[in-house]
Scaffold this active site. Structure first.
Site, PDB file in Angstrom:
ATOM      1  CB  CYS A  33     -26.005   2.555 -21.988  1.00  0.00           C
ATOM      2  SG  CYS A  33     -24.391   3.042 -20.990  1.00  0.00           S
ATOM      3  CB  THR A  34     -24.440  -2.442 -20.531  1.00  0.00           C
ATOM      4  OG1 THR A  34     -25.311  -2.646 -21.850  1.00  0.00           O
ATOM      5  CG2 THR A  34     -24.219  -3.625 -20.089  1.00  0.00           C
TER       6      THR A  34
END
Length: 609
Positions: free
Chosen positions: A213-214
């Site tokens: 994810c980020t």
């Protein structure tokens, strides 16, 4: 695992700091006070979320201030081994984007979860201690490299990449590796991921799952949830530090293609050799710039619309997911372009009008109007404390006039009737009129104080104290009756497109939306407009309300002496930041109708026409 900080371009310029820490918080109140004092003293702006299980922070400011903030945190044992992601950037140039991303103020909120994994507040939260194994950027890269060079390996065919981000993020950037299947759940929001995992467990069973994810926080909960499914779901790995750390390690992109979407004014961050993998929703050309903040008409999710297509200003957009769900067969819809005189009328703006309105019947508010059949928005209007439907119509007559081509207002009385009060003209207070004159309109409330005596025979009562601007803090009773009252109104007079609440009416509208989200997840309103609102006390939940909202209230330098700027800001903070809009004005306890405020309100409403 070593913790590093990117200070390659530190200096005295601007920067953004992201970090999270999952660990039991022994004293939440202390931590709230620390963040409030430390961040304000260093002029840091952004979001701080504190839960019993840890913290999640994104703040921006000058690089030296951010470094001082990190130093203060490192003195606390709670933040041992925390991965502080510090990146230099340009100072924000677009105030609109900065405001939408929450970087115009410091927002500190105590929450149940650092990231909401499920929309059901009663669902059990996965234990982060059971999360997947962390892989450094180098280790993650090595696994993908080996998979691509060993094409015949059966083991490599058991490897899958799982993107834990939302669709609007994966549109512009994702990992791609030879011989590795990439699973994109195409989520509208992170809280939908658990359902996707349940419905597609066969794609994960028996596989080696690489999640990313980020910045890493969303993988913590999601990987723990996958592993909780038992046999066949044990081999879950996650990219430590997320895409941000990977791009720092591999500045040319490595196996990541496109740009990394970030939740601050930078919008997205790419490698030195960024490929454009996004495309315009309308014409399909390569495009990946979200700076225009175009959104889906139905769900308010960000969509990509190229600069040329944006010129067609009389259109609104329908995202891919809403098209799949039958809410539109075309990515854009025609919308009437309105040009209306918005010159201010000072008397009407102050809410003084002698206009009379007929009694309301459902037939007066058709869904379509005029020969063209263009639909207007039906908005249910909730008055403030000690008001009624009739005088609220008068006070909003200027607003109704300015929005006459877009909306139909429906005004209703609250269910709790209040006693009449009066102020004696002299020191002699012995005379009390026993009943109000017949022409007096009744006054009502959505919420009342605990000891209010509501009798069947309403009488006059002499005012017993000076006006208290904080009286709304004691008005915390009667919600259940008001909620059922509104449900009955919606059943008999609906449907409505949105709700508009003023002062206590705004507090009631917020509570109504929250209760619907908590009980059924089905909203009776597409949007909420909350004017001079405040946070009801006690507020029943810390979960963000996922209803598009417009918050209009006086600025800190304004003249609203009844509801403070901070009280309205706290109410706005309870709504999803991704689909909320704030209008601040310099006037008093009113709904402004002069430009530019009326223009901003029209722009908000056009999204739902």
């Amino acid at each position: 695992m070593a913790v590093s900080e990117d200070r390659s371009e530190g200096g005295n310029g601007a920067g953004v700091l992201l970090y999270y820490k999952y660990a039991p918080v022994p004293d939440i109140d202390f931590l709230v006070r620390f963040y409030d004092s430390n961040c304000r003293s260093l002029a840091l702006l952004g979001r701080v979320r504190i839960a019993p299980s840890g913290v999640n922070v994104t703040v921006g400011g000058n690089m030296p201030s951010l470094e001082k903030h990190i130093a203060a945190l490192k003195s606390m044992s709670l933040f041992d081994d925390t991965d502080f992601k510090l990146a230099s950037c340009e100072h924000p140039s677009d105030s609109r984007i900065t405001r939408e991303c929450g970087f115009t103020e410091l927002s500190i909120r105590v929450v149940k979860e650092l990231v909401t994994f499920r929309s059901d507040p009663l669902a059990e939260v996965p234990k982060v201690c059971d999360a997947g194994r962390h892989l450094s950027a180098a280790e993650f890269h090595s696994v993908l490299h080996d998979a691509g060079t060993n094409m015949d390996s059966k083991a490599d065919k058991q490897l899958v990449l799982l993107d834990a981000r939302n669709l609007y993020e994966t549109r512009i950037g994702k990992f791609k590796a030879t011989n590795v299947e990439t699973l994109d759940p195409e989520l509208r929001q992170y809280s939908d991921l658990a359902s996707w995992i349940d419905q597609h467990s066969e794609k994960l069973h028996g596989k080696h799952i690489l999640m990313y994810c980020t910045g890493g926080i969303r993988c913590e909960t999601a990987s723990a949830y996958i592993r909780s499914k038992g046999v066949g779901f044990e081999n879950v790995f996650q990219l430590f530090g997320g895409i941000q750390r990977y791009l720092e390690q591999f500045p040319t992109g490595g196996y990541f293609r496109g740009k990394n979407f970030v939740f601050d004014h930078r919008i997205s961050v790419g490698s030195k050799e960024t490929d454009v993998i996004g495309s315009c929703l309308l014409c399909g050309i390569s495009f990946d710039d979200y700076s225009s903040r175009c959104r889906c008409h139905y769900c308010r999710m960000l969509v990509l619309v190229c600069y040329d297509c944006q010129v067609i200003s009389s259109r609104v957009y329908v995202c891919e997911l809403c098209q799949k769900n039958g809410k539109g067969s075309n990515p854009m819809m025609l919308q009437e372009d309105e040009h209306e005189d918005i010159s201010p009328d000072s008397l009407e703006e102050m809410g003084f009008s002698n206009s009379s309105f007929p009694d309301i019947t459902p037939a007066q508010f058709p869904r379509t109007h005029g020969n063209s059949g263009d639909r207007k928005l039906r908005i249910l209007c909730l008055h403030g404390f000690r008001q009624n439907a009739s005088n609220f119509k008068g006070r909003t007559s200027s607003l109704a006039k300015k929005l006459k081509n877009m909306v139909e207002f429906v005004f209703v009385d609250a269910p709790h009737e209040l006693p009449f009060i009066y102020k004696p003209r002299s020191s002699d207070s012995s005379y009390v009129q026993q009943s109000p004159p017949p022409e007096m309109n009744r006054r009502y409330a959505w919420l009342t104080s605990e000891h209010l005596n509501l009798s069947d025979e309403q009488c006059w009562r002499m005012i017993d104290a000076p006006f208290d601007p904080l009286q709304y803090q004691q008005q915390t009773f009667g919600f259940e009756v008001s909620y059922q009252h509104l449900k009955n109104i919606i059943s008999h007079m609906g449907p409505f497109d949105g709700v508009l609440g003023f002062s206590q009416g705004a507090a009631m509208a917020a509570l109504f939306c929250q209760q619907q989200q908590r009980s059924s997840h089905v909203m009776d309103f597409q949007f909420a407009i909350l004017c001079s609102g405040f946070l009801p006390i006690p507020w029943g939940s810390k979960e963000s309300i996922r209803c598009p909202s417009l918050h209009c209230f006086g600025s800190s330098q304004g003249q609203d002496r009844q509801i403070a700027n901070q009280a309205s800001r706290e109410l706005a903070g309870m709504f999803d930041e991704e689909c909320s809009m704030i209008i601040e004005h310099e006037m008093g306890h009113i709904i402004p109708t002069r430009s530019p405020y009326i223009d901003q309100m029209k722009n908000f409403l056009r999204r739902f026409l």
